[in-house]
Design a protein around this motif. Structure first.
Motif, PDB file in Angstrom:
ATOM      1  N   ARG A 189       0.864  -1.172   0.000  1.00  0.00           N
ATOM      2  CA  ARG A 189       0.000   0.000   0.000  1.00  0.00           C
ATOM      3  C   ARG A 189       0.903   1.225   0.000  1.00  0.00           C
ATOM      4  NH1 ARG A 189      -5.283   1.130   2.196  1.00  0.00           N
ATOM      5  NH2 ARG A 189      -5.480   3.319   2.780  1.00  0.00           N
ATOM      6  N   SER A 190       0.701   2.131  -0.948  1.00  0.00           N
ATOM      7  CA  SER A 190       1.590   3.276  -1.078  1.00  0.00           C
ATOM      8  C   SER A 190       0.789   4.537  -1.305  1.00  0.00           C
ATOM      9  CB  SER A 190       2.557   3.067  -2.252  1.00  0.00           C
ATOM     10  OG  SER A 190       3.313   4.232  -2.463  1.00  0.00           O
ATOM     11  N   GLU A 191       1.034   5.528  -0.449  1.00  0.00           N
ATOM     12  CA  GLU A 191       0.423   6.835  -0.648  1.00  0.00           C
ATOM     13  C   GLU A 191       1.493   7.906  -0.856  1.00  0.00           C
ATOM     14  OE1 GLU A 191      -3.136   5.758   2.491  1.00  0.00           O
ATOM     15  OE2 GLU A 191      -2.586   7.854   2.227  1.00  0.00           O
ATOM     16  N   ASP A 192       2.764   7.506  -0.827  1.00  0.00           N
ATOM     17  CA  ASP A 192       3.827   8.506  -0.928  1.00  0.00           C
ATOM     18  C   ASP A 192       4.930   8.038  -1.882  1.00  0.00           C
ATOM     19  OD1 ASP A 192       5.573   7.732   2.199  1.00  0.00           O
ATOM     20  OD2 ASP A 192       4.967   6.483   0.499  1.00  0.00           O
ATOM     21  N   THR A 193       4.590   7.157  -2.793  1.00  0.00           N
ATOM     22  CA  THR A 193       5.453   6.627  -3.856  1.00  0.00           C
ATOM     23  C   THR A 193       6.533   5.695  -3.329  1.00  0.00           C
ATOM     24  OG1 THR A 193       7.216   8.296  -3.993  1.00  0.00           O
ATOM     25  CG2 THR A 193       5.122   8.795  -5.088  1.00  0.00           C
ATOM     26  N   ILE A 223      -5.996  22.057  -2.438  1.00  0.00           N
ATOM     27  CA  ILE A 223      -5.090  20.900  -2.395  1.00  0.00           C
ATOM     28  C   ILE A 223      -5.295  19.967  -3.588  1.00  0.00           C
ATOM     29  CG2 ILE A 223      -4.326  18.967  -0.913  1.00  0.00           C
ATOM     30  CD1 ILE A 223      -5.561  20.407   1.438  1.00  0.00           C
ATOM     31  N   ARG A 224      -6.410  20.086  -4.267  1.00  0.00           N
ATOM     32  CA  ARG A 224      -6.811  19.138  -5.310  1.00  0.00           C
ATOM     33  C   ARG A 224      -5.720  18.904  -6.347  1.00  0.00           C
ATOM     34  NH1 ARG A 224     -11.586  17.309  -7.883  1.00  0.00           N
ATOM     35  NH2 ARG A 224     -11.457  17.237 -10.152  1.00  0.00           N
ATOM     36  N   GLN A 225      -5.178  19.966  -6.933  1.00  0.00           N
ATOM     37  CA  GLN A 225      -4.213  19.807  -8.025  1.00  0.00           C
ATOM     38  C   GLN A 225      -2.927  19.132  -7.562  1.00  0.00           C
ATOM     39  OE1 GLN A 225      -5.012  20.149 -11.144  1.00  0.00           O
ATOM     40  NE2 GLN A 225      -7.049  20.782 -10.420  1.00  0.00           N
ATOM     41  N   ALA A 273      -1.412  15.697  -9.081  1.00  0.00           N
ATOM     42  CA  ALA A 273      -0.056  15.665  -9.651  1.00  0.00           C
ATOM     43  C   ALA A 273       0.802  14.609  -8.964  1.00  0.00           C
ATOM     44  CB  ALA A 273       0.591  17.043  -9.521  1.00  0.00           C
ATOM     45  N   ASP A 274       0.668  14.483  -7.641  1.00  0.00           N
ATOM     46  CA  ASP A 274       1.433  13.461  -6.928  1.00  0.00           C
ATOM     47  C   ASP A 274       1.038  12.061  -7.390  1.00  0.00           C
ATOM     48  OD1 ASP A 274       2.706  15.426  -5.502  1.00  0.00           O
ATOM     49  OD2 ASP A 274       1.493  15.186  -3.690  1.00  0.00           O
ATOM     50  N   ALA A 275      -0.251  11.846  -7.599  1.00  0.00           N
ATOM     51  CA  ALA A 275      -0.711  10.532  -8.045  1.00  0.00           C
ATOM     52  C   ALA A 275      -0.173  10.207  -9.433  1.00  0.00           C
ATOM     53  CB  ALA A 275      -2.237  10.489  -8.038  1.00  0.00           C
ATOM     54  N   VAL A 276      -0.190  11.180 -10.334  1.00  0.00           N
ATOM     55  CA  VAL A 276       0.313  10.957 -11.695  1.00  0.00           C
ATOM     56  C   VAL A 276       1.785  10.572 -11.669  1.00  0.00           C
ATOM     57  CG1 VAL A 276       0.845  12.095 -13.884  1.00  0.00           C
ATOM     58  CG2 VAL A 276      -1.379  12.457 -12.791  1.00  0.00           C
ATOM     59  N   GLN A 277       2.574  11.285 -10.876  1.00  0.00           N
ATOM     60  CA  GLN A 277       4.003  10.975 -10.793  1.00  0.00           C
ATOM     61  C   GLN A 277       4.230   9.568 -10.261  1.00  0.00           C
ATOM     62  OE1 GLN A 277       6.231  13.691  -8.348  1.00  0.00           O
ATOM     63  NE2 GLN A 277       8.207  12.754  -8.812  1.00  0.00           N
ATOM     64  N   SER A 278       3.453   9.187  -9.244  1.00  0.00           N
ATOM     65  CA  SER A 278       3.603   7.846  -8.675  1.00  0.00           C
ATOM     66  C   SER A 278       3.240   6.773  -9.685  1.00  0.00           C
ATOM     67  CB  SER A 278       2.706   7.713  -7.433  1.00  0.00           C
ATOM     68  OG  SER A 278       3.087   8.612  -6.425  1.00  0.00           O
ATOM     69  N   ILE A 298      -6.140  12.346 -14.132  1.00  0.00           N
ATOM     70  CA  ILE A 298      -4.992  11.464 -13.893  1.00  0.00           C
ATOM     71  C   ILE A 298      -4.703  10.606 -15.119  1.00  0.00           C
ATOM     72  CG2 ILE A 298      -4.273   9.426 -12.576  1.00  0.00           C
ATOM     73  CD1 ILE A 298      -5.647  10.746 -10.130  1.00  0.00           C
ATOM     74  N   VAL A 299      -5.738  10.002 -15.702  1.00  0.00           N
ATOM     75  CA  VAL A 299      -5.526   9.132 -16.863  1.00  0.00           C
ATOM     76  C   VAL A 299      -5.031   9.939 -18.061  1.00  0.00           C
ATOM     77  CG1 VAL A 299      -6.706   7.632 -18.517  1.00  0.00           C
ATOM     78  CG2 VAL A 299      -7.180   7.415 -16.078  1.00  0.00           C
ATOM     79  N   ARG A 300      -5.516  11.139 -18.217  1.00  0.00           N
ATOM     80  CA  ARG A 300      -5.028  11.988 -19.318  1.00  0.00           C
ATOM     81  C   ARG A 300      -3.555  12.343 -19.153  1.00  0.00           C
ATOM     82  NH1 ARG A 300      -9.847  16.514 -19.600  1.00  0.00           N
ATOM     83  NH2 ARG A 300     -11.312  15.383 -20.954  1.00  0.00           N
TER      84      ARG A 300
END
Length: 480
Positions: free
Chosen positions: A321-325, A348-350, A354-359, A401-403
């Protein structure tokens, strides 16, 4: 609480109607158009296209291809009633124009949820207005792969241990489409706010279907009052095939029916035989790195399946389980949970997205399977409209995120009807896809068209309310 019913012991109609249905479909040449209020309606068919646009030119082109059926993905279950009705009226109008241009007639099925969530009778009212009058609307919510049966006009959900009247399930407490009636005659009165009294709703019983066969049901259809609603009871695929053949025969005499059904009836109406589930070998050929699983559905079935997957991942596959990469170097499954409260906070949304996309890109590049799920605490508003708006904000985040991801996944599995629709149409830019078959019972697999973000990629539409607790884990194991 009701007593626990049992499935009817009366034997099915002895003669298989499927060959006669296939002959009738081939001779008739009408295009069966299935308007799907989320992508899960393709869960019983194969080798058929799904369209996400419905302009006259697109519909005319589809009519001219000569295929027996196409799906149009409306995603209307995610919309307010007025918007859903407007879309259905437009599609009905455009289908009329396309049929005139191509010289080929159409029959329409309004495919909706087998647990009775959706805009009824709003959508069928809009279609009737756009397409002209119908002899009757047939209501057929039976869906056997999902354990949905209609017996003595009561709709049931098989919870794995017994048949539960649908109004006693969590689906009836849906924040937008909740209801109180398991008896479908009463349900029609409830959903129409009394405009269609329960006493006026016609019914076709299982006994009639199994003793009289297509001939009797054809006569019963001919006796329906113009503009009426008729409930179809069914507990087997043979029941639906008998009704489908009767509908085809009635249409040959000039009757017109508007069909509000779950997924099982579509296969019966086309005369499709069962095809084996897709194997890992039959799904080879989709290029890319790791797999991407997106879990947006909040129904209890989905939450249980996600918990089971995370607690007991597929045999031989690690889990982190990872929330911080950060994840174990040996883990092949990585879990990223999106906090919905943060997604709803404009400040905080953006950053969260962005963090999710990078991960995701990081782990896909390492050939990991990445699970992206929304936090499981359901945040609700004060009204159905506010609940739809909250769902829209969350879905928009998943689309973004998918885009934004740069790594092409080998496949994407989307969990939840509205989630899978939004990811397909807005995240991946799908305009036309082909249904390949089913990964698990009730779980369709699409091959994405050349116009999409990832042409030829396998896209798995996993309904939120389908399967037992281990179904998502089983699907991931198969895809691994």
């Amino acid at each position: 609480m009701s007593t626990n019913p049992t499935l009817p012991t009366q034997p099915d109609w002895p003669s298989d109607p499927l060959p006669a249905i296939r002959s009738a479909v081939a001779a008739d040449r009408r295009l069966l158009v299935v308007l799907d209020d989320d992508p899960t309606g393709t869960q019983t068919v194969y080798d058929l296209p799904v369209l996400t646009t419905w302009d006259v030119a697109t519909l005319t082109s589809e009519l001219e291809r000569g295929l027996p059926c196409c799906y149009i993905l409306t995603n209307s279950r995610s919309m307010p009633l007025a918007q859903a009705q407007a879309i259905h009226h437009t599609i009905g109008t455009n289908l009329t124009l396309a049929a005139q241009a191509s010289g080929r007639a159409v029959t329409v099925i309004s495919r909706s949820d087998s647990t009775l969530r959706g805009h009824f009778p709003g959508e069928t009212d809009a279609l009737a207005e756009a397409l002209g009058g119908f002899t009757a609307t047939l209501l057929i919510p039976a869906f056997f792969d999902g354990g949905r049966f209609t017996i003595d006009n009561i709709h049931y959900v098989n919870d794995g241990t017994r048949l539960v009247p649908v109004a006693e399930t969590v689906y009836a407490r849906d924040a937008v489409f909740g209801f109180h009636s398991s008896n479908l005659c009463d349900w029609v009165e409830e959903k129409s706010a009394g405009r269609i009294p329960a006493s006026t709703v016609a019914t076709l019983s299982i006994s009639e279907i199994r003793t009289g066969g297509p001939n009797l049901i054809t006569k019963r259809l001919a006796s329906l009052q113009p503009g009426s609603v008729c409930i179809v009871n069914a507990t087997s695929e043979r029941d639906l095939a008998v009704v489908a053949l009767a509908v085809l025969r009635a249409e040959e005499t000039g009757q017109r029916f508007l069909l509000r059904t779950a997924a099982s009836f579509v296969a019966a109406r086309l005369g499709l035989a069962r095809r084996p589930l897709l194997s890992a070998q039959t799904m080879q050929g989709s290029t890319g790195a790791g797999g991407l699983i997106i879990v947006g559905s909040y129904v209890s079935t989905t939450s249980a399946q996600l918990s089971e997957l995370l607690a007991h991942p597929a045999s031989g596959v690690g889990n982190e389980r990872s929330e911080d990469t950060t994840a174990d170097a040996n883990a092949k499954i990585v879990h990223i949970e999106l906090n919905v409260a943060l997604l709803l906070d404009p400040a905080i949304r953006q950053t969260s997205i962005a963090d999710a996309v990078q991960s995701i890109d990081t782990w896909l590049a390492q050939d990991r399977t990445v699970i992206v799920s929304t936090s499981r605490t359901l945040i609700t508003g004060a009204s159905a409209e506010e609940n739809l708006a909250i769902g829209r904000h969350v879905s928009d985040a998943l689309i973004t995120i998918v885009r934004a991801i740069q790594q092409r996944p080998r496949y994407i599995l989307a969990k939840g009807g509205i989630t899978s629709s939004d990811i397909a149409t807005q995240g991946l830019g799908v305009r036309r896809a082909m249904v390949v078959g089913q990964l698990l019972p009730g779980v369709p697999v699409w091959s994405l068209g050349p116009e999409s973000r990832f042409p030829g990629m396998l896209y798995i539409v996993f309904p939120g309310n389908v399967g037992g607790a281990g179904a998502l884990r089983e699907a991931v194991a198969k895809l691994q």
